[in-house]
Scaffold this motif. Structure first.
Motif, mmCIF file in Angstrom:
data_model
loop_
_atom_site.group_PDB
_atom_site.id
_atom_site.type_symbol
_atom_site.label_atom_id
_atom_site.label_comp_id
_atom_site.label_asym_id
_atom_site.label_seq_id
_atom_site.Cartn_x
_atom_site.Cartn_y
_atom_site.Cartn_z
ATOM 1 N N LYS A 187 0.839 -1.206 0.000
ATOM 2 C CA LYS A 187 0.000 0.000 0.000
ATOM 3 C C LYS A 187 0.872 1.255 0.000
ATOM 4 C CE LYS A 187 -3.939 0.210 2.048
ATOM 5 N NZ LYS A 187 -4.978 -0.087 1.078
ATOM 6 N N ASP A 188 0.217 2.406 -0.239
ATOM 7 C CA ASP A 188 0.914 3.687 -0.191
ATOM 8 C C ASP A 188 0.972 4.148 1.271
ATOM 9 O OD1 ASP A 188 1.782 6.266 -0.390
ATOM 10 O OD2 ASP A 188 0.137 6.979 -1.663
ATOM 11 N N VAL A 189 2.156 4.529 1.738
ATOM 12 C CA VAL A 189 2.308 4.919 3.144
ATOM 13 C C VAL A 189 1.381 6.081 3.516
ATOM 14 C CG1 VAL A 189 4.308 6.438 2.707
ATOM 15 C CG2 VAL A 189 3.973 5.471 4.984
ATOM 16 N N TRP A 190 1.106 6.948 2.541
ATOM 17 C CA TRP A 190 0.258 8.119 2.829
ATOM 18 C C TRP A 190 -1.213 7.752 2.910
ATOM 19 C CZ3 TRP A 190 3.507 11.095 4.904
ATOM 20 C CH2 TRP A 190 4.832 11.138 4.424
ATOM 21 N N ASP A 191 -1.513 6.486 2.635
ATOM 22 C CA ASP A 191 -2.892 6.020 2.785
ATOM 23 C C ASP A 191 -3.096 5.356 4.159
ATOM 24 O OD1 ASP A 191 -5.522 5.601 1.903
ATOM 25 O OD2 ASP A 191 -5.052 3.535 1.294
ATOM 26 N N LEU A 192 -2.023 5.273 4.953
ATOM 27 C CA LEU A 192 -2.146 4.619 6.268
ATOM 28 C C LEU A 192 -2.402 5.641 7.374
ATOM 29 C CD1 LEU A 192 0.687 1.906 6.135
ATOM 30 C CD2 LEU A 192 -1.731 1.695 5.485
ATOM 31 N N PHE A 205 2.853 1.644 18.161
ATOM 32 C CA PHE A 205 1.666 1.733 17.303
ATOM 33 C C PHE A 205 0.603 0.813 17.884
ATOM 34 C CE2 PHE A 205 5.059 2.911 14.385
ATOM 35 C CZ PHE A 205 4.501 3.958 13.665
ATOM 36 N N THR A 206 -0.566 1.377 18.115
ATOM 37 C CA THR A 206 -1.676 0.554 18.616
ATOM 38 C C THR A 206 -2.523 0.041 17.470
ATOM 39 O OG1 THR A 206 -2.981 2.571 18.823
ATOM 40 C CG2 THR A 206 -1.824 1.812 20.798
ATOM 41 N N LYS A 207 -2.441 0.752 16.349
ATOM 42 C CA LYS A 207 -3.329 0.416 15.237
ATOM 43 C C LYS A 207 -2.787 0.982 13.929
ATOM 44 C CE LYS A 207 -8.127 0.272 15.706
ATOM 45 N NZ LYS A 207 -9.472 0.841 15.721
ATOM 46 N N ILE A 208 -2.992 0.249 12.837
ATOM 47 C CA ILE A 208 -2.730 0.807 11.506
ATOM 48 C C ILE A 208 -3.956 0.516 10.641
ATOM 49 C CG2 ILE A 208 -1.340 0.624 9.396
ATOM 50 C CD1 ILE A 208 0.300 1.947 11.547
ATOM 51 N N GLU A 209 -4.575 1.588 10.194
ATOM 52 C CA GLU A 209 -5.731 1.454 9.295
ATOM 53 C C GLU A 209 -5.419 2.172 7.988
ATOM 54 O OE1 GLU A 209 -8.907 3.358 11.429
ATOM 55 O OE2 GLU A 209 -9.551 1.475 12.348
ATOM 56 N N ASP A 210 -6.222 1.917 6.953
ATOM 57 C CA ASP A 210 -6.108 2.791 5.783
ATOM 58 C C ASP A 210 -7.217 3.836 5.861
ATOM 59 O OD1 ASP A 210 -8.415 1.600 4.905
ATOM 60 O OD2 ASP A 210 -7.478 0.475 3.270
ATOM 61 N N LYS A 211 -7.216 4.755 4.914
ATOM 62 C CA LYS A 211 -8.168 5.867 4.998
ATOM 63 C C LYS A 211 -9.610 5.410 4.835
ATOM 64 C CE LYS A 211 -5.122 9.701 4.264
ATOM 65 N NZ LYS A 211 -4.368 10.491 3.288
ATOM 66 N N ALA A 212 -9.785 4.204 4.253
ATOM 67 C CA ALA A 212 -11.144 3.675 4.111
ATOM 68 C C ALA A 212 -11.593 2.986 5.405
ATOM 69 C CB ALA A 212 -11.203 2.698 2.944
ATOM 70 N N GLY A 213 -10.683 2.899 6.377
ATOM 71 C CA GLY A 213 -11.060 2.319 7.668
ATOM 72 C C GLY A 213 -10.749 0.835 7.823
ATOM 73 N N HIS A 214 -10.057 0.237 6.839
ATOM 74 C CA HIS A 214 -9.669 -1.175 6.994
ATOM 75 C C HIS A 214 -8.524 -1.282 7.988
ATOM 76 C CE1 HIS A 214 -11.343 -1.259 2.744
ATOM 77 N NE2 HIS A 214 -12.196 -1.963 3.488
ATOM 78 N N ASP A 215 -8.658 -2.189 8.914
ATOM 79 C CA ASP A 215 -7.672 -2.350 9.983
ATOM 80 C C ASP A 215 -6.643 -3.419 9.591
ATOM 81 O OD1 ASP A 215 -6.239 -2.817 12.281
ATOM 82 O OD2 ASP A 215 -7.992 -2.690 13.605
#
Ligand code: NAD
Ligand code: G6P
Ligand code: MN
Length: 442
Positions: A187-192, A205-215
């Motif tokens: 994925k693109d880092v700027w989408d995380l 880091f407690t969480k990494i999601e994308d901008k669409a909300g996928h965890d």
């Protein structure tokens, strides 16, 4: 977008070329009218500046002016944003910071443990001077500091300039780690979008999601455990020491699977292993002198000789792009999310209000707005409070010129703990830092 004036303080830094390439890659994000380099070392800066001049002429014709100077007035007049990247005492003093603790079996590191303390005590004086000088000529400029040890510098700046709302402390480690997650996920880092809490070089880091909300948090953890963890940003991908460091992040995750650790936690969690691995005649400073610095200076020589960037391998990097994008978010009120250092003020609800925490924030024209983290579990709270007590005592020691406070700081530090060691290391560091530190009263 209105064009802006940027000054890079520490123009002679090994990071400047990467920042130039990043400014070029991001010229639509942060379009510049004028770019200035400022440094106290004329010669060191000139090499980087002469190469930058060639690059900018070729790749940034829209720029009205590029200047480099050792004159503060010329450098700081009419600027909109300043990047601060100085190294008081240079790599020669970094080497001492790393070698002296090692003699006593203690980690020798740029920002962690006694080395970080020593570097902090050198940086603070210069940083105060620079902020005052910049404010004299450009009272509204955004000052983005990433001079290390950023945690200690941030604590000191908070106390010296409590009302300066345009002073931001920022570090690239979280985004460099996220770049590896992104590449792992394709994925693109700027989408995380990260969930993160801690202190500088001391967080999770407690969480990494994308901008669409996928965890993706569990996927990343599983991938690291099963496939390993490697640095992927151009600046560190081929560096043996960084590869080792990322590999150790896997071990940390396996020992404490709650969260994804910042790589710098290795020095605090496995201080004995880390100290044992270091070779005193080839600590990180020496590796940087023979590695990054040599590569950067040779690249400059080639560019200057050819009067062109053609045929030279040089790209933007995550460090530079992060600083440029974060600055643009502040200047143009873009409200993008970046992990930066801010005063806690309830963000982590069960640690004190005045702690300089590192957390995700929205960068706005009014400064960073942090997202609430809430309560953190006992283990992490304990580690953070202990580490922050060390950072605070270093800064107390600086202001009060107190040997006792610095001794307390080192005793608390997880890389030291033994008072006899703390004393011996401190006494040697005092000798080595004559002329750089305020004189300590016993
Ligand atoms: P470097 O020694 O190559 O460059 C630092 C430059 O600062 C030198 O050219 C030096 O002459 C100049 N300098 C020293 N004191 C100065 C002063 N008072 N005013 C103006 N210029 C001064 O060091 P480097 O390895 O390129 O790193 C630069 C700084 O950036 C260091 O503090 C490093 O730790 C920091 N850094 C931080 C991050 C982060 O994530 N926070 C990332 C990368 C680098
Ligand atoms: C990371 C850290 C910085 C540090 C840099 C270089 O980017 O966030 O704070 O200065 O690494 O470290 P090195 O040991 O390679 O000089
Ligand atoms: Mn950092």
């Amino acid at each position: 977008m209105e064009r802006k004036n940027l000054v890079i303080v520490g123009g002679g830094s090994t990071y400047t070329l990467g920042i130039i390439m990043s400014l070029i890659a991001e010229k639509e994000t942060l379009p510049l009218r004028k770019l200035t380099f400022y440094d106290t070392d004329r010669e060191r800066q000139e090499k980087i500046a002469k190469a930058s001049e060639v690059i900018l002429k070729e790749k940034y014709p829209e720029l009205d002016a590029f200047e480099y100077t050792t004159d503060k007035e010329k450098a700081f007049k009419d600027i909109d944003v300043a990047f601060l990247q100085i190294r008081t005492g240079g790599l020669a003093m970094r080497e001492k910071d790393e070698q002296i603790p090692l003699k006593y079996g203690v980690v020798g590191q740029e920002t962690c443990g006694p080395g970080g303390m020593a570097y902090g005590m050198r940086s603070i004086t210069d940083m105060f001077e620079l902020v005052n000088d910049i404010r004299k000529y450009s009272k509204d400029a955004w000052i983005m500091n990433y001079t290390n040890p950023a945690a200690i510098v941030a604590e000191a700046l908070k106390r010296e300039f409590p009302d300066d709302n345009r002073l931001l402390n920022i570090c690239d480690m979280p985004i460099a780690i996220m770049k590896s997650y992104a590449d792992m996920l394709g994925k693109d880092v700027w989408d995380l979008v990260p969930g993160y809490f801690g202190l500088n070089h001391f967080g999770w880091f407690t969480k990494i999601e994308d901008k669409a909300g996928h965890d993706y948090t569990q996927t990343i953890k599983d991938k690291i455990v099963n496939e390993g963890f490697i640095p992927t940003d151009s600046e560190i991908a081929n560096d043996q020491s960084w590869k080792q460091t990322f590999a150790t992040a896997r071990k940390m995750l396996m020992d404490f699977p709650d969260y994804l650790p910042n790589t710098y936690l290795q020095y605090y969690l496995y201080p004995e292993d880390l100290a044992a691995k270091e070779a005193p005649d080839n600590t990180r400073a020496r590796q940087v002198i023979n590695g990054r610095q040599k590569r950067v200076h040779e690249t400059c020589d080639r560019i200057i000789e050819n009067q062109s960037l053609e045929g030279v391998e040089l790209t933007d990097d995550i460090h530079g792009v992060y600083m440029v994008k974060a600055a643009a978010s502040l200047i143009y009120h873009l409200n993008h999310i970046y992990i930066v250092m801010v005063k806690n003020e309830g963000v982590i609800s069960n640690i004190p209000s005045d702690v300089m925490v590192e957390v995700p924030t929205m960068l706005t024209a009014d400064g960073p707005k942090a997202f609430a983290v809430g309560e953190i579990p006992t283990f992490y709270k304990g580690l953070i409070e202990n580490q922050y007590a060390y950072e605070k005592l270093v800064v107390d020691g600086y202001f009060e010129q107190s040997y006792g406070k610095i001794l307390q700081a080192l005793t608390l530090n997880r890389t030291v703990t033994d008072v006899n060691k703390a004393k011996a290391i401190l006494d040697e560091l005092i000798e080595a830092n004559k002329g750089y530190w305020p004189e300590l009263k016993r």
